[in-house]
Design an enzyme around this catalytic site. Structure first.
Site, PDB file in Angstrom:
ATOM      1  N   GLN A  46       1.108 -11.284  -2.707  1.00  0.00           N
ATOM      2  CA  GLN A  46      -0.290 -10.851  -2.654  1.00  0.00           C
ATOM      3  C   GLN A  46      -0.749 -10.494  -4.064  1.00  0.00           C
ATOM      4  O   GLN A  46      -0.007  -9.867  -4.813  1.00  0.00           O
ATOM      5  CB  GLN A  46      -0.416  -9.590  -1.801  1.00  0.00           C
ATOM      6  CG  GLN A  46      -0.101  -9.782  -0.345  1.00  0.00           C
ATOM      7  CD  GLN A  46      -0.202  -8.464   0.407  1.00  0.00           C
ATOM      8  OE1 GLN A  46       0.373  -7.466   0.005  1.00  0.00           O
ATOM      9  NE2 GLN A  46      -0.952  -8.475   1.496  1.00  0.00           N
ATOM     10  N   HIS A 101      -8.276  -1.324  -0.421  1.00  0.00           N
ATOM     11  CA  HIS A 101      -7.263  -2.373  -0.576  1.00  0.00           C
ATOM     12  C   HIS A 101      -8.028  -3.635  -0.920  1.00  0.00           C
ATOM     13  O   HIS A 101      -9.067  -3.897  -0.315  1.00  0.00           O
ATOM     14  CB  HIS A 101      -6.523  -2.664   0.727  1.00  0.00           C
ATOM     15  CG  HIS A 101      -5.959  -1.470   1.424  1.00  0.00           C
ATOM     16  ND1 HIS A 101      -4.626  -1.331   1.676  1.00  0.00           N
ATOM     17  CD2 HIS A 101      -6.549  -0.375   1.967  1.00  0.00           C
ATOM     18  CE1 HIS A 101      -4.404  -0.206   2.338  1.00  0.00           C
ATOM     19  NE2 HIS A 101      -5.563   0.391   2.524  1.00  0.00           N
ATOM     20  N   CYS A 152       0.801  -1.237   0.000  1.00  0.00           N
ATOM     21  CA  CYS A 152       0.000   0.000   0.000  1.00  0.00           C
ATOM     22  C   CYS A 152       0.827   1.278   0.000  1.00  0.00           C
ATOM     23  O   CYS A 152       0.547   2.174  -0.792  1.00  0.00           O
ATOM     24  CB  CYS A 152      -1.026   0.034   1.118  1.00  0.00           C
ATOM     25  SG  CYS A 152      -1.107  -1.382   2.176  1.00  0.00           S
ATOM     26  N   LYS A 178     -12.549  -4.469   7.316  1.00  0.00           N
ATOM     27  CA  LYS A 178     -12.330  -5.360   6.181  1.00  0.00           C
ATOM     28  C   LYS A 178     -13.563  -6.205   5.917  1.00  0.00           C
ATOM     29  O   LYS A 178     -14.370  -6.449   6.809  1.00  0.00           O
ATOM     30  CB  LYS A 178     -11.189  -6.348   6.482  1.00  0.00           C
ATOM     31  CG  LYS A 178      -9.911  -5.741   6.955  1.00  0.00           C
ATOM     32  CD  LYS A 178      -8.799  -6.783   6.993  1.00  0.00           C
ATOM     33  CE  LYS A 178      -8.912  -7.747   8.159  1.00  0.00           C
ATOM     34  NZ  LYS A 178      -7.898  -8.794   8.152  1.00  0.00           N
ATOM     35  N   HIS A 204      -4.804  -1.485  -5.234  1.00  0.00           N
ATOM     36  CA  HIS A 204      -5.333  -0.379  -4.451  1.00  0.00           C
ATOM     37  C   HIS A 204      -6.136   0.510  -5.370  1.00  0.00           C
ATOM     38  O   HIS A 204      -5.664   0.903  -6.428  1.00  0.00           O
ATOM     39  CB  HIS A 204      -4.198   0.375  -3.765  1.00  0.00           C
ATOM     40  CG  HIS A 204      -3.524  -0.482  -2.742  1.00  0.00           C
ATOM     41  ND1 HIS A 204      -2.413  -1.240  -3.022  1.00  0.00           N
ATOM     42  CD2 HIS A 204      -3.861  -0.756  -1.463  1.00  0.00           C
ATOM     43  CE1 HIS A 204      -2.077  -1.935  -1.952  1.00  0.00           C
ATOM     44  NE2 HIS A 204      -2.935  -1.663  -0.984  1.00  0.00           N
ATOM     45  N   ARG A 217       7.026 -10.838   5.917  1.00  0.00           N
ATOM     46  CA  ARG A 217       6.604 -10.491   7.275  1.00  0.00           C
ATOM     47  C   ARG A 217       7.217 -11.483   8.239  1.00  0.00           C
ATOM     48  O   ARG A 217       7.229 -12.678   7.967  1.00  0.00           O
ATOM     49  CB  ARG A 217       5.070 -10.551   7.382  1.00  0.00           C
ATOM     50  CG  ARG A 217       4.418  -9.521   6.499  1.00  0.00           C
ATOM     51  CD  ARG A 217       2.915  -9.614   6.542  1.00  0.00           C
ATOM     52  NE  ARG A 217       2.356  -8.660   5.591  1.00  0.00           N
ATOM     53  CZ  ARG A 217       1.070  -8.516   5.339  1.00  0.00           C
ATOM     54  NH1 ARG A 217       0.200  -9.262   5.978  1.00  0.00           N
ATOM     55  NH2 ARG A 217       0.647  -7.635   4.471  1.00  0.00           N
ATOM     56  N   ASP A 270      -2.381  -8.096  -5.073  1.00  0.00           N
ATOM     57  CA  ASP A 270      -2.792  -6.855  -4.431  1.00  0.00           C
ATOM     58  C   ASP A 270      -3.263  -5.823  -5.443  1.00  0.00           C
ATOM     59  O   ASP A 270      -2.824  -5.817  -6.584  1.00  0.00           O
ATOM     60  CB  ASP A 270      -1.570  -6.280  -3.696  1.00  0.00           C
ATOM     61  CG  ASP A 270      -1.966  -5.510  -2.461  1.00  0.00           C
ATOM     62  OD1 ASP A 270      -3.176  -5.368  -2.202  1.00  0.00           O
ATOM     63  OD2 ASP A 270      -1.062  -5.048  -1.743  1.00  0.00           O
TER      64      ASP A 270
END
Length: 646
Positions: A384, A518, A337, A472, A388, A366, A386
């Site tokens: 991910q 997200h 992000c 979420k 945005h 992580r 991912d």
RNA sequence: GCUGUUGUAGCUCAGGGGUAGAGCACUUCCUUGGUAAGGAAGAGGUCGAGAGUUCAAUUCUCUUCAACAGCUCCA
């Protein structure tokens, strides 16, 4: 007399004080023998509690979820009784029913308990169950309750009682065992016929890692041995679908201690599968207006100070990477992000530009605690899917709903039908762990709840499960052993745009703040593939199968023809391999079957002579011979329609 | 990170104070076989790592690392 309304709408009259069990008896003795508990006016209670007013009544038996959990709760008490008999002085924490069975948290005061001990406890439980002891309920005053457990010396129960209101405390006793308990319970222990204590684990008292760790014993019981056997078989079957086992057997991925814990490495077949999935989502995203972006794997520490991630996770994360130059610190990217926020800022945005949808298969790292690592579902390095979305406030709901559509498209394409949509909100009590204003949070929570409702998603609300920057909508799917994992996730975020001072110029020629969404339909490729493997037991749909066709020449004489067929399949974009070993056809078939290759082509002199292929379908058997064109059409049809493997 | 269990060949596992075994996989040879395991020979392991006890440790003890189950955590 009182009126009792049964589920079929029939109303019967009884004397006040009648019990559900009495009513069952009045209907039939056979029914009475099966009643475990009763639902009176919607509340589950003992079948032996007197009913004093008009009520609706549902008799609960083993076929009802509430019936099962009542029996399992009573089984936990039975186990506690057995434990007290075998281990005098044992202290008891809590012992609830769970989705499959029950557990009891106990403190053995330094003693340990082994698998063999469990067999002894089981035997004791069987012995006690045969006493047909009645579970009897008793209301007690707080003072009496405290006195009872003070004398017994059980500080855990005392702690629980101290949190209860006087006048609401009940004890249940069966045989020689009395427990603090809200109930309800089954009428007596004779219903518990088959008992299996499944495993032992540690669990923190009251779920707090600062507290003492108690010993948790899990178990499950059934009204007959047959159902227990069936359950145990089911568990064995599920273990065969474990993605860690299949990942090794099917050569999809591997781990290396030398590379590091929780860092999966993809073998060629697994990498192929990953790429298919990636391409599938990329195509869907291109069609719905996403723009691909690429960002680096590290970012300056200040990036995460700005986003708030450093303050929140900095201490529990991989340490910053330092440069030879003093004072420069970079972090391995734990999420995408912040990078995407900076991408957004690369050029000024007009309200006409929004929404902007940046998508990236971003690999992040992580530091997960050692004990949390689990196959591909919980790792330290993962990718991910991912994206945005930066949009105007008036676009939030529409964009959110489009993302729900995309997630559902992905799930449907892969046959994931038994998911639950979880609305993850802030904790009601502790709000210190969240950033941003209440106002923004309420806007975001409202957007999620409304969007999910308008899409008609069956949702559950969980408090305290939100991310620190926003609520979420999580799509939860279970693995082979029933453990829940979060796959798809959509998050509404009013906070990061503020921290990164994101802006767009509105129609009024003034600066406005965009809202960020997200989202990751897979969640991560690693976890998604793990769950996919367990769902299909390694039998991937043809469009995803790393090897779609195994070509099996009957002998060396057919080798040339096999190569010709392979070349034709390759030209048709069908992934095929030849098994050219000097083995008998039976063995080649067996191994292709075990490797779960969808199609096998058995090629001998007959096929070569007529220019045909003999087709065999994994787990279905011989489909007969056909021309290459027919076979290619068969494969193509299955691939284009993304048919699931049966 | 915490509690418990486990760690022997590439895989699945047996064994046990006197330096190791099976099946599958692998290599070579024989076999050319028509829809779920053809035959023979061979190669492969400092028994997770470190320390201690012992004449002697893979086996016993301790430490450590990893895996598994659960707890805690999950941006």
């Amino acid at each position: 007399m009182i009126n009792i309304t049964l589920p079929d709408g029939a109303v019967r009259q009884y004397d006040a004080g009648v019990t559900a069990l009495d009513i069952a008896k009045s209907i039939s003795e056979g029914l009475a023998r099966k009643v475990l508990a009763a639902k009176v006016n919607g509340e589950v209670m003992d079948a032996t509690r007197p009913i004093t007013t008009d009520a609706t009544l549902q008799l609960l038996t083993w076929t009802d979820t509430d019936g099962k959990s009542t029996m399992w709760h009573s089984s936990a008490h039975l186990m506690a009784e057995a434990l007290e008999a075998l281990y005098p002085g044992v202290k008891l924490g809590i012992g609830p029913a769970i989705e499959n069975g029950f557990y009891y948290d106990i403190d053995l005061g330094g003693r340990t308990i082994t698998e063999e001990d469990l067999r002894k406890v089981e035997a004791k439980m069987v012995e006690l169950s045969k006493h047909n002891s009645i579970y009897s309920r008793k209301e007690v005053s707080k003072a009496d309750a405290l006195q009872y457990f003070t004398e017994k010396g059980d500080e855990y129960k005392l702690e629980l009682i101290n949190d209860l209101q006087d006048g609401t405390i009940t004890f249940y006793t069966q045989g020689g065992f009395t427990d603090l308990c809200r109930g309800p319970h089954i009428p007596n222990t004779s219903f518990i016929k088959a008992i299996k204590l499944t495993n032992i684990a540690g669990a923190y008292w009251r779920g707090n890692e600062k507290n003492k760790m108690l010993t948790r014993i899990y178990g499950i019981t059934f009204p007959n041995q047959k159902e227990l056997d069936e359950y145990l078989t089911l568990i064995e079957e599920a273990k065969k679908r474990d993605h860690r086992k299949l990942g090794k057997e099917l050569e999809l991925f591997t781990f290396s201690e030398k590379v590091g814990l929780g860092l999966p490495m993809w073998l060629p077949k697994g990498a192929l599968l990953r790429e298919r999935l990636q391409r599938f989502l990329q195509e869907a995203q291109m069609a719905t207006g996403y723009l691909p972006v690429v960002t680096p794997h590290i970012g300056n520490k200040n990036l995460y100070v700005t986003s708030g991630h450093y303050e929140k996770y900095g201490q529990d994360s991989f340490r910053p990477i330092t440069t030879p130059e003093e004072g420069e610190e970079f972090m391995l990217k734990p999420m995408n992000c912040p990078h995407h926020c900076e991408l957004y800022k690369a050029s000024p945005k007009s309200y006409k530009d929004l929404p902007v949808r940046f998508a990236e298969f971003g690999t992040v790292y992580r530091y997960e605690q050692h004990g949390e690592l689990h196959g591909l579902t919980r790792v330290r390095g993962f990718t991910q899917d991912d994206a945005h979305l930066f949009c105007r406030p008036d676009q939030v709901k529409e964009e959110f709903m489009k993302v729900i559509d995309l997630v559902l498209y992905v799930f449907n394409s892969l046959g994931f039908s038994n998911y639950t949509a979880q609305v993850s909100l802030r904790s009601k009590e502790d709000r210190s762990k969240y950033i941003g204003t209440d106002e923004n949070w309420e806007l975001a929570e409202k957007a999620i709840i409304e969007s999910a409702a308008e899409k008609g998603l069956p949702t559950v609300v969980e408090y305290g499960e939100a991310a620190f920057y926003g609520p979420k909508l999580d799509f939860m799917v279970k693995d082979a052993l029933g453990r829940k994992w979060q796959l798809g996730t959509i998050q509404v975020d009013y906070n990061l745009p503020e921290r990164f001072e994101l802006e767009y110029i509105g129609a009024d020629n003034a600066k406005h703040r965009p809202v960020m969404i997200h989202r990751a339909p897979f969640g991560s490729l690693e976890r998604f593939i793990a769950v996919l493997i367990e769902h299909c037991g390694g039998k991937f749909p043809l469009w995803l199968a790393p090897t779609q066709v195994k070509i099996l020449p009957i002998s060396d004489k057919s080798q040339e023809y096999a190569e010709k067929v392979a070349a034709q399949l390759k030209a048709a974009d069908i992934r095929a391999e030849i098994d050219d070993r000097s083995e008998k056809i039976g063995k080649k078939i067996r191994e292709a079957e075990l490797a779960k290759i969808p199609y096998m082509l058995v090629l001998g002199e007959k096929e070569a002579a007529d220019n045909l292929v003999a087709v065999r379908r994994q787990s279905k058997g011989d489909l007969g011979t056909m021309t290459m064109d027919q076979f290619k059409a068969l494969v193509n049809e299955e691939v284009v329609n993304r048919k699931p493997f049966e």
